[in-house]
Scaffold this motif. Structure first.
Motif, short mmCIF file in Angstrom:
data_model
loop_
_atom_site.label_atom_id
_atom_site.label_comp_id
_atom_site.label_asym_id
_atom_site.label_seq_id
_atom_site.Cartn_x
_atom_site.Cartn_y
_atom_site.Cartn_z
N VAL A 1 0.84 -1.20 0.00
CA VAL A 1 0.00 0.00 0.00
C VAL A 1 0.87 1.25 0.00
N PHE A 2 1.93 1.23 0.80
CA PHE A 2 2.82 2.40 0.86
C PHE A 2 3.51 2.63 -0.48
N VAL A 3 3.99 1.55 -1.12
CA VAL A 3 4.68 1.68 -2.40
C VAL A 3 3.75 2.32 -3.44
N VAL A 4 2.51 1.84 -3.50
CA VAL A 4 1.55 2.38 -4.47
C VAL A 4 1.25 3.85 -4.16
N ALA A 5 0.96 4.15 -2.89
CA ALA A 5 0.59 5.51 -2.50
C ALA A 5 1.76 6.48 -2.71
N ASP A 6 2.95 6.06 -2.34
CA ASP A 6 4.10 6.95 -2.46
C ASP A 6 4.47 7.17 -3.92
N ALA A 7 4.31 6.14 -4.75
CA ALA A 7 4.58 6.30 -6.18
C ALA A 7 3.59 7.28 -6.80
N ALA A 8 2.33 7.19 -6.41
CA ALA A 8 1.32 8.12 -6.92
C ALA A 8 1.65 9.54 -6.49
N ARG A 9 2.10 9.70 -5.24
CA ARG A 9 2.46 11.03 -4.74
C ARG A 9 3.60 11.63 -5.53
N GLU B 1 -0.04 -2.40 -9.97
CA GLU B 1 -0.25 -3.05 -8.67
C GLU B 1 0.58 -4.33 -8.53
N PHE B 2 0.68 -5.13 -9.60
CA PHE B 2 1.45 -6.36 -9.51
C PHE B 2 2.94 -6.05 -9.31
N ALA B 3 3.44 -5.04 -10.01
CA ALA B 3 4.83 -4.63 -9.85
C ALA B 3 5.09 -4.12 -8.43
N ALA B 4 4.11 -3.39 -7.88
CA ALA B 4 4.24 -2.89 -6.51
C ALA B 4 4.26 -4.04 -5.51
N MET B 5 3.38 -5.02 -5.72
CA MET B 5 3.36 -6.19 -4.84
C MET B 5 4.67 -6.96 -4.93
N GLY B 6 5.20 -7.09 -6.15
CA GLY B 6 6.46 -7.80 -6.32
C GLY B 6 7.61 -7.10 -5.64
N ALA B 7 7.66 -5.76 -5.77
CA ALA B 7 8.74 -5.00 -5.14
C ALA B 7 8.64 -5.07 -3.62
N ALA B 8 7.41 -4.99 -3.10
CA ALA B 8 7.21 -5.07 -1.65
C ALA B 8 7.63 -6.43 -1.12
N GLY C 1 16.46 -4.89 -14.27
CA GLY C 1 16.13 -3.50 -14.01
C GLY C 1 16.80 -3.01 -12.75
N SER C 2 16.22 -1.99 -12.12
CA SER C 2 16.82 -1.36 -10.95
C SER C 2 15.74 -0.73 -10.10
N TYR C 3 16.01 -0.64 -8.80
CA TYR C 3 15.09 0.01 -7.87
C TYR C 3 15.33 1.52 -7.80
N GLU C 4 16.25 2.02 -8.61
CA GLU C 4 16.61 3.42 -8.54
C GLU C 4 15.43 4.34 -8.86
N GLY C 5 14.48 3.85 -9.67
CA GLY C 5 13.36 4.66 -10.10
C GLY C 5 12.30 4.93 -9.04
N PHE C 6 12.37 4.22 -7.90
CA PHE C 6 11.40 4.46 -6.84
C PHE C 6 11.69 5.80 -6.15
N PRO C 7 10.66 6.44 -5.59
CA PRO C 7 10.89 7.67 -4.83
C PRO C 7 11.84 7.44 -3.66
N VAL C 8 12.50 8.50 -3.22
CA VAL C 8 13.45 8.41 -2.11
C VAL C 8 12.79 7.83 -0.87
N THR C 9 11.58 8.30 -0.57
CA THR C 9 10.88 7.82 0.62
C THR C 9 10.59 6.32 0.53
N THR C 10 10.23 5.86 -0.65
CA THR C 10 9.97 4.43 -0.83
C THR C 10 11.24 3.62 -0.60
N LYS C 11 12.36 4.09 -1.15
CA LYS C 11 13.62 3.36 -0.97
C LYS C 11 14.06 3.33 0.49
N LEU C 12 13.81 4.41 1.22
CA LEU C 12 14.16 4.42 2.64
C LEU C 12 13.31 3.42 3.42
#
Length: 496
Positions: free
Chosen positions: A418-426, A433-440, A458-469
């Motif tokens: 839920v956080f990954v999806v919400a933070d990415a939207a922000r 959703e499937f990619a978010a579930m997989g990353a989580a 690929g790489s996780y670099e594309g996620f927002p800073v808050t998500t990576k933290l």
């Protein structure tokens, strides 16, 4: 009321960990010298770790109890991740020059997750890429030592189940002293790593692995036996020949096998391995998932030959279930059915007492047997039916702990999704959703690759800073099996 936890004792033990960490950093400084690369990225953190470690280890300490052990486990993994990020920052190259990315990569290394923020591998020094592998090897060694020397005494890491399943009264007493037991299992771990180096170099000598250099053999041996998955090659194990891929399959399976069983096997006692229900369940799950994926790939006409289909299906299923995270192809391009099998495999894990992460097969085996028992007692309410694994009865408290652990894992995974999806939207980052579930699942359960832009190539670099933290914190929590971290946030831990 007074604080009950002895901070000096935990700090003293943490100092010993930091002092020891200076050794691998010094080795990497020598490697950098040999490759004529800057040594400052390793000399500076080695010096700092040594100074701080010696200072802390001089603190007076008493006999560590459960509270001190919980605190040590949590702080040790966090501290190593912080020190491990310094070489990336000092090197200052590519995505790893960013502090958030450096910490993410270091935590991913020491927790043997294998999720990376590296985009271009060729721009990094070979010593820096090797440091990623060394971090993962240390993480695999550390979890073995903790499993027999610390967590087993705290009823964490499935130690009670491990004792029942291996038919061993106390896994910490393979030898008279815990420290000697830890060294013994560490020796097996190092021996398997060395053996894999020799096998990979042997394949090169006979012409079956022309691009398998000594550097690649060492780097991949370090991250195979530790079921970790960092590779200095952008194509992961797909950069090497089919012979290398088959060998890596075998060693991933071994790395995710209970090292106590491996110890007895090396002692000439194969009966424990043959009698292990968890081992049979583990191999059965791998085989079942691989057959399904191979069938889907065959129907899709994904590969030209049967050997390719079987090899890629088996390799990537083993890689995901053992939480290694290597890849031979970009499985994110596979059909929905194959990708969903891999996603479900993220929640399995290998055996307790191994270097693997995730929930682990022994807990699923306990839950399956308990569910079958409950169905029977629903029809025969007066019956007393113990749950048995490998002939030993499982304590009801341990059964309850298995349910609680699985429930906690699913709840934390769902919350992270839920956080990954919400933070990415922000942040305006597009993610399905499937990619978010997989990353989580991949970060919390310490798998490594996921789907979408965080896929195997690929790489996780594309996620927002808050998500990576947040993912960095979740990797930390997931690797040391939730309890040692979450217990620190309970008031009763700090007060009588």
């Amino acid at each position: 009321m007074p604080v009950r936890v002895d901070l000096r004792t935990s700090a003293n033990l943490l100092g010993r960990v930091l002092t020891a960490l200076a050794g691998p950093l010094a080795v990497l400084a020598v490697v950098a010298l040999l490759y004529r690369e800057p040594i400052a990225p390793f000399v500076i953190p080695a010096t700092g770790s040594l100074v701080v470690g010696v200072g802390l280890s001089r603190l007076e300490r008493g006999d560590p109890g459960p509270r001190e052990a919980f605190l040590l486990v949590a702080l040790a993994w966090l501290s190593i991740a912080l020190v491990g990020a310094v070489p990336f920052l000092i090197a200052g190259v590519g995505t790893l020059a960013d502090p958030t990315n450096a910490l993410f990569e270091s935590m991913s290394g020491i927790t043997t997750t294998g999720a990376t923020v590296v985009g271009s591998f060729e721009i990094h020094a070979r010593s820096i890429l090797l440091w990623r592998s060394v971090l993962q090897w240390l993480g695999g060694l550390g979890i073995l030592v903790l499993a027999v020397g610390v967590l087993s005494g705290l009823s964490v890491s499935g130690a009670q189940l491990m004792e029942t399943e291996t038919q061993n009264q106390n896994v910490t007493k393979l030898t008279p002293r815990i420290a000697r037991t830890a060294r013994l299992l560490g020796g097996i771990y190092a021996g398997l790593t060395g053996l894999l180096v020799l096998v990979l170099l042997g394949l090169r000598l006979v012409g079956l692995a022309p691009n398998m250099t000594l550097y690649n053999a060492v780097a991949h041996a370090l991250t195979t036996v530790s079921t970790a998955g960092f590779s200095p090659e952008a194509a992961s194990i797909g950069a090497f020949s089919p012979a290398v891929q088959w060998v890596v399959i075998v060693f991933m399976i071994v790395g995710a096998t209970n090292f106590v069983l491996i110890y007895f096997l090396l002692q000439g006692d194969s009966s424990r391995l043959r009698g292990s229900e968890e081992f049979r369940f583990y191999i059965g799950v791998v085989a079942f998932a691989a057959v399904i994926v191979a069938g889907v790939l065959a129907l899709d006409g994904q590969f030209a030959t049967t050997e390719e289909t079987v090899r890629h299906a088996l390799f990537n299923v083993v890689s995901i279930i053992t939480t290694t995270g290597y890849a031979t192809v970009d499985f994110d391009t596979w059909s929905t059915g194959a990708r969903h099998v891999l996603f479900l495999g993220m929640f399995m894990g290998g055996m307790a007492g191994s270097t693997t992460c995730s929930i682990k097969t022994v807990r699923w085996l306990v839950v399956a047997k308990t569910f079958r028992r409950d169905l029977f007692t629903a029809i025969h309410p007066s019956a007393v039916v113990p749950v048995r694994i490998s002939g030993g009865a499982v304590d009801e408290g341990t059964i309850r702990d298995s349910y609680v652990f699985i429930l906690a894992s699913i709840v934390l995974f769902a919350a992270l999704t839920v956080f990954v999806v919400a933070d990415a939207a922000r942040a305006g980052v597009e993610i399905g959703e499937f990619a978010a579930m997989g990353a989580a699942a991949s970060t919390f359960l310490n798998i490594g690759p996921a789907f979408g832009f965080a896929g195997p190539y690929g790489s996780y670099e594309g996620f927002p800073v808050t998500t990576k933290l947040v993912m960095t914190v979740m990797m930390w929590i997931g690797r040391i099996e939730i309890v040692p971290v979450l217990v620190l946030f309970t008031p009763s831990f700090w007060r009588s």
